[in-house]
Design an enzyme around this catalytic site. Structure first.
Site, PDB file in Angstrom:
ATOM      1  CG  ASP A 293      -1.695   2.235  13.060  1.00 29.35           C
ATOM      2  OD1 ASP A 293      -1.044   1.176  13.171  1.00 29.35           O
ATOM      3  OD2 ASP A 293      -2.899   2.328  13.369  1.00 29.35           O
TER       4      ASP A 293
ATOM      5  CE  LYS B 180       1.998  -2.290  11.561  1.00 27.29           C
ATOM      6  NZ  LYS B 180       1.228  -1.068  11.798  1.00 27.29           N
TER       7      LYS B 180
ATOM      8  CG  ASP C 161      -0.644   0.886  17.088  1.00 28.81           C
ATOM      9  OD1 ASP C 161      -0.305   0.410  18.187  1.00 28.81           O
ATOM     10  OD2 ASP C 161      -1.679   0.532  16.494  1.00 28.81           O
ATOM     11  CG  ASN C 162       0.433  -2.128  15.255  1.00 29.49           C
ATOM     12  OD1 ASN C 162      -0.088  -1.377  14.421  1.00 29.49           O
ATOM     13  ND2 ASN C 162      -0.280  -2.868  16.069  1.00 29.49           N
TER      14      ASN C 162
ATOM     15  CD  GLU D 160      -4.819  -3.706  16.835  1.00 31.79           C
ATOM     16  OE1 GLU D 160      -3.990  -3.233  17.636  1.00 31.79           O
ATOM     17  OE2 GLU D 160      -4.535  -3.993  15.663  1.00 31.79           O
TER      18      GLU D 160
HETATM   19  C1  LIG Z   1      -3.182  -0.835  10.889  1.00 34.51           C
HETATM   20  S1  LIG Z   1      -4.115  -0.121   9.633  1.00 34.51           S
HETATM   21  C2  LIG Z   1      -4.379   1.513  10.204  1.00 34.51           C
HETATM   22  C3  LIG Z   1      -5.328   1.595  11.349  1.00 34.51           C
HETATM   23  C4  LIG Z   1      -5.781   2.998  11.660  1.00 34.51           C
HETATM   24  N1  LIG Z   1      -4.651   3.875  11.884  1.00 34.51           N
HETATM   25  C5  LIG Z   1      -6.651   3.007  12.884  1.00 34.51           C
HETATM   26  O1  LIG Z   1      -6.122   2.888  13.982  1.00 34.51           O
HETATM   27  O2  LIG Z   1      -7.874   3.128  12.748  1.00 34.51           O
HETATM   28  C6  LIG Z   1      -2.942   0.119   8.369  1.00 34.51           C
HETATM   29  C7  LIG Z   1      -3.467   0.835   7.140  1.00 34.51           C
HETATM   30  O3  LIG Z   1      -2.346   1.365   6.453  1.00 34.51           O
HETATM   31  C8  LIG Z   1      -2.527   1.229   5.054  1.00 34.51           C
HETATM   32  N2  LIG Z   1      -1.181   1.186   4.475  1.00 34.51           N
HETATM   33  C9  LIG Z   1      -0.306   0.169   4.513  1.00 34.51           C
HETATM   34  N3  LIG Z   1       0.852   0.536   3.969  1.00 34.51           N
HETATM   35  C10 LIG Z   1       0.719   1.807   3.585  1.00 34.51           C
HETATM   36  C11 LIG Z   1       1.593   2.750   2.980  1.00 34.51           C
HETATM   37  N4  LIG Z   1       2.849   2.429   2.686  1.00 34.51           N
HETATM   38  N5  LIG Z   1       1.112   3.991   2.739  1.00 34.51           N
HETATM   39  C12 LIG Z   1      -0.168   4.309   3.060  1.00 34.51           C
HETATM   40  N6  LIG Z   1      -1.043   3.462   3.641  1.00 34.51           N
HETATM   41  C13 LIG Z   1      -0.602   2.231   3.899  1.00 34.51           C
HETATM   42  C14 LIG Z   1      -3.296  -0.050   4.891  1.00 34.51           C
HETATM   43  O4  LIG Z   1      -4.003  -0.076   3.670  1.00 34.51           O
HETATM   44  C15 LIG Z   1      -4.185  -0.054   6.141  1.00 34.51           C
HETATM   45  O5  LIG Z   1      -5.450   0.457   5.834  1.00 34.51           O
END
Ligand SMILES: C[S@@+](CC[C@H](N)C(=O)[O-])C[C@H]1O[C@@H](n2cnc3c(N)ncnc32)[C@H](O)[C@@H]1O
Length: 262
Positions: free
Chosen positions: A181, A184, A209-210, A241
């Site tokens: 998640d 993408k 997800d997504n 969501e």
């Molecule tokens: C959609 S949110 C996650 C929501 C969480 N899983 C929830 O449902 O409560 C995406 C998160 O992934 C982190 N993120 C984005 N790209 C990433 C990567 N390549 N590696 C680790 N974290 C990443 C972002 O900083 C963000 O906080």
């Protein structure tokens, strides 16, 4: 629920009527690079949880985060509707070790801790501010001993992989469940890295997800091509969501569900 409240609750499920949704959409570029909306809503969430949720009660913390997502500011958590799909996958898999990619404020990590009470969860998050918010919320919920937030990303050339190996015991066949998640475009390369490391055990479950919104088309196409060799995937239709208008899909894929896998 009183009549007026019920009407208000229904209106709050229409995202286009909420300023906090538009504020998020206007800041989408920042959101997908820095991973905070930019108006302080993530930090305020931690304050809100500490003020309103019973300490040590993870179900109440989940309830309060959802309440914030519906009534205060829209959040990019998996949310309650898709969260129930995640809960069901965990209840069926009964994992001992879970990896999450993308912690944000810790909502899904907390849901997973609640749905899989025997599991140890490692959640990877590359934004250190989000990781700090998540740790505070997880600590308030009383699950910090089972959920570890690691600041990093699997795509950092080996540092995070080394941390998972050396500090968290990741080795061949060690992983029972993965929740994807995060960014993408990283879904497929990060899953392929996990496969390359041999971390998934036969029968492990990967939830993503997504798939429709914002969308992970490469991941979806790849999984379709793997159907029966050795993945089996079920797509669950739901909504993005904290609203009931924009459709989304959660993919639940089982690894090695057929013969022929190592
Ligand atoms: C959609 S949110 C996650 C929501 C969480 N899983 C929830 O449902 O409560 C995406 C998160 O992934 C982190 N993120 C984005 N790209 C990433 C990567 N390549 N590696 C680790 N974290 C990443 C972002 O900083 C963000 O906080």
């Amino acid at each position: 629920m009183a009549g007026n409240e019920a009407v208000a609750a229904r209106w709050r499920r229409i995202p286009f009527l909420r300023w906090s949704f538009w504020r998020l959409m206007f800041g989408i570029r920042r959101l997908t690079t820095e991973w905070q909306v930019g108006d302080g809503r993530e930090a305020r969430l931690a304050e809100y949880v500490v003020a309103h949720a019973r300490r040590g009660d993870s179900a109440d913390v989940i309830r309060v985060i959802d309440e914030y997502g519906y009534n205060e500011s829209f959040l990019i958590n998996v949310g309650d509707e898709k969260g129930r799909i995640l809960d069901a996958a965990l209840a069926a898999a009964r994992p001992a070790r879970v990896l999450e990619l993308g912690t944000y404020c810790g909502y899904s990590a907390l849901r997973m801790a609640q749905a899989a009470p025997a599991a140890r969860i490692v959640s990877i998050e590359f934004n250190a501010d989000n990781a700090a918010i998540a740790r505070r919320i997880l600590e308030h919920a009383g699950v910090a001993d089972r959920v570890t937030v690691v600041v990093g990303t699997l795509g950092d050339g080996g540092n995070t992989v080394e941390t998972l190996r050396n500090a968290h015991g990741f080795c061949a066949g060690a992983l029972d469940f993965v929740f994807i998640d995060h960014a993408k475009e990283a879904y497929l390369p990060d899953l392929q890295l996990i496969l390359q490391m041999g971390w998934l055990r036969r029968g492990a479950v990967v939830v993503a997800d997504n798939i429709l919104f914002p969308g992970a088309p490469e991941y979806r196409t790849w999984m379709k091509l793997q159907e029966g060799r050795p993945w089996r995937t079920v797509e669950h239709e739901a909504h993005v969501e904290y609203q009931s208008v924009i459709p989304d899909i959660v993919m639940v894929s089982t690894y090695g569900a057929v013969d022929g896998v190592r």
